[in-house]
Design a protein around this motif. Structure first.
Motif, PDB file in Angstrom:
ATOM      1  N   ARG A 132      43.328  33.170  38.237  1.00 36.66           N
ATOM      2  CA  ARG A 132      41.881  33.371  38.182  1.00 36.66           C
ATOM      3  C   ARG A 132      41.234  33.034  39.528  1.00 36.66           C
ATOM      4  NH1 ARG A 132      39.787  31.398  32.163  1.00 36.66           N
ATOM      5  NH2 ARG A 132      40.427  33.322  31.098  1.00 36.66           N
ATOM      6  N   GLU A 135      41.911  36.009  41.794  1.00 36.92           N
ATOM      7  CA  GLU A 135      41.071  37.156  41.446  1.00 36.92           C
ATOM      8  C   GLU A 135      39.614  36.956  41.864  1.00 36.92           C
ATOM      9  OE1 GLU A 135      41.577  40.109  40.198  1.00 36.92           O
ATOM     10  OE2 GLU A 135      43.739  39.963  39.889  1.00 36.92           O
ATOM     11  N   LEU A 141      42.421  37.395  47.229  1.00 38.61           N
ATOM     12  CA  LEU A 141      42.730  38.665  46.577  1.00 38.61           C
ATOM     13  C   LEU A 141      43.192  39.692  47.608  1.00 38.61           C
ATOM     14  CD1 LEU A 141      42.808  40.350  44.027  1.00 38.61           C
ATOM     15  CD2 LEU A 141      40.389  40.882  44.366  1.00 38.61           C
ATOM     16  N   ARG A 185      48.648  45.479  38.453  1.00 33.95           N
ATOM     17  CA  ARG A 185      47.409  44.928  38.993  1.00 33.95           C
ATOM     18  C   ARG A 185      46.278  45.015  37.966  1.00 33.95           C
ATOM     19  NH1 ARG A 185      49.516  46.816  43.935  1.00 33.95           N
ATOM     20  NH2 ARG A 185      48.582  48.891  43.786  1.00 33.95           N
ATOM     21  N   GLU A 188      46.929  42.227  35.426  1.00 38.24           N
ATOM     22  CA  GLU A 188      46.520  40.925  35.970  1.00 38.24           C
ATOM     23  C   GLU A 188      45.013  40.759  35.890  1.00 38.24           C
ATOM     24  OE1 GLU A 188      47.780  40.345  39.966  1.00 38.24           O
ATOM     25  OE2 GLU A 188      49.899  40.120  39.477  1.00 38.24           O
ATOM     26  N   ARG A 189      44.308  41.812  36.296  1.00 37.55           N
ATOM     27  CA  ARG A 189      42.850  41.738  36.336  1.00 37.55           C
ATOM     28  C   ARG A 189      42.270  41.553  34.935  1.00 37.55           C
ATOM     29  NH1 ARG A 189      38.514  40.138  39.089  1.00 37.55           N
ATOM     30  NH2 ARG A 189      36.696  41.454  38.768  1.00 37.55           N
ATOM     31  N   GLN A 190      42.708  42.375  33.994  1.00 39.08           N
ATOM     32  CA  GLN A 190      42.172  42.309  32.640  1.00 39.08           C
ATOM     33  C   GLN A 190      42.519  40.985  31.963  1.00 39.08           C
ATOM     34  OE1 GLN A 190      40.068  45.001  33.388  1.00 39.08           O
ATOM     35  NE2 GLN A 190      40.037  44.800  31.179  1.00 39.08           N
ATOM     36  N   SER A 192      43.106  38.104  33.483  1.00 38.14           N
ATOM     37  CA  SER A 192      42.376  36.994  34.109  1.00 38.14           C
ATOM     38  C   SER A 192      40.927  36.943  33.639  1.00 38.14           C
ATOM     39  CB  SER A 192      42.427  37.114  35.635  1.00 38.14           C
ATOM     40  OG  SER A 192      41.663  38.214  36.090  1.00 38.14           O
TER      41      SER A 192
END
Length: 224
Positions: A132, A135, A141, A185, A188-190, A192
């Motif tokens: 987190r 991100e 990032l 990717r 990871e984003r969703q 986090s």
């Protein structure tokens, strides 16, 4: 009486101090890494200084720089470790597996063994919280994405070698890895940003997103 030939080497001896020094270095490295991640996740990456990390372990700033080039390297160290394990896992997949399946299985089957490696250094929850921070911190990032691109090239070459292809004349290995990397990717984003911030949560989300690669690329999205 047995004699030794001229110039022959005598029996090898192991310096017990060498092993002790290496263990001490490893402990210092891991302590610095854990302190860095704890500070990054509790007070922010930009707000944390190298001096604070070193002070938390009761060592000098100079000692910190013996182990890490800077804060960025410490922040991304465990991510790099997991990616290295992933590359090794891809290389070790059975040769009969198609490329995308080899990538998928390398992630999902190696998930918990990779986590065990992480937990030998820091608690897995700390590692997950660090995602987190990455991100939400532009400089981290950007560094993470830059390193991901470099790793994708390495994985593409591993796939090409598995398939007996020339990666510089056949675009398929790089295309496959680009698709796979994009899915990872997004995952990871969703993850986090979501509420289920657990190992099982990201594992399930990764599996679900990878299952959509074929339908998303080849199928129709329209509903009646």
């Amino acid at each position: 009486m047995e004699t030794k030939a001229p110039g022959a080497a005598g029996p090898r001896t192991t310096d017990p101090g060498t092993g002790l020094r290496e263990r001490k270095k490893r402990r210092t490295h891991d302590a610095l890494l854990r302190a860095a991640l704890e500070l990054f996740t509790s007070q922010g990456y930009e707000e944390t200084t190298v001096d604070e990390i070193a002070e938390a372990v009761d060592v000098s700033q100079r000692t910190f720089f013996r182990y890490f080039a800077g804060k960025e390297e410490a922040a991304l160290a465990l991510v790099e470790m997991t990616v290295e394990r992933f590359v090794e896992a891809v290389r070790a997949r059975p040769p009969h597996e198609p490329p995308m399946e080899a990538l998928r299985q390398a992630v999902l089957e190696g998930w918990y063994s990779i986590n065990q490696v992480v937990e030998s250094v820091v608690p897995i929850e700390l590692h997950l919280r660090m995602y987190r921070v990455i991100e939400s911190t532009p400089v981290l990032l950007a560094a993470h994405l830059r390193r991901s691109v470099e790793r994708e090239e390495e994985v593409a070459r591993v796939l090409a070698e598995r398939e007996g292809l020339d990666v510089d004349t056949d675009p398929r290995p790089r295309v496959a890895v680009a698709v796979f990397g994009g899915v990872m990717r997004v995952t990871e984003r969703q993850w986090s940003l979501g509420e289920d911030f657990s190992v099982s949560g990201i594992h399930a989300l990764t599996s679900r997103y990878l299952d959509q690669v074929g339908p998303a690329l080849l199928g129709s999205w329209r509903t009646a």
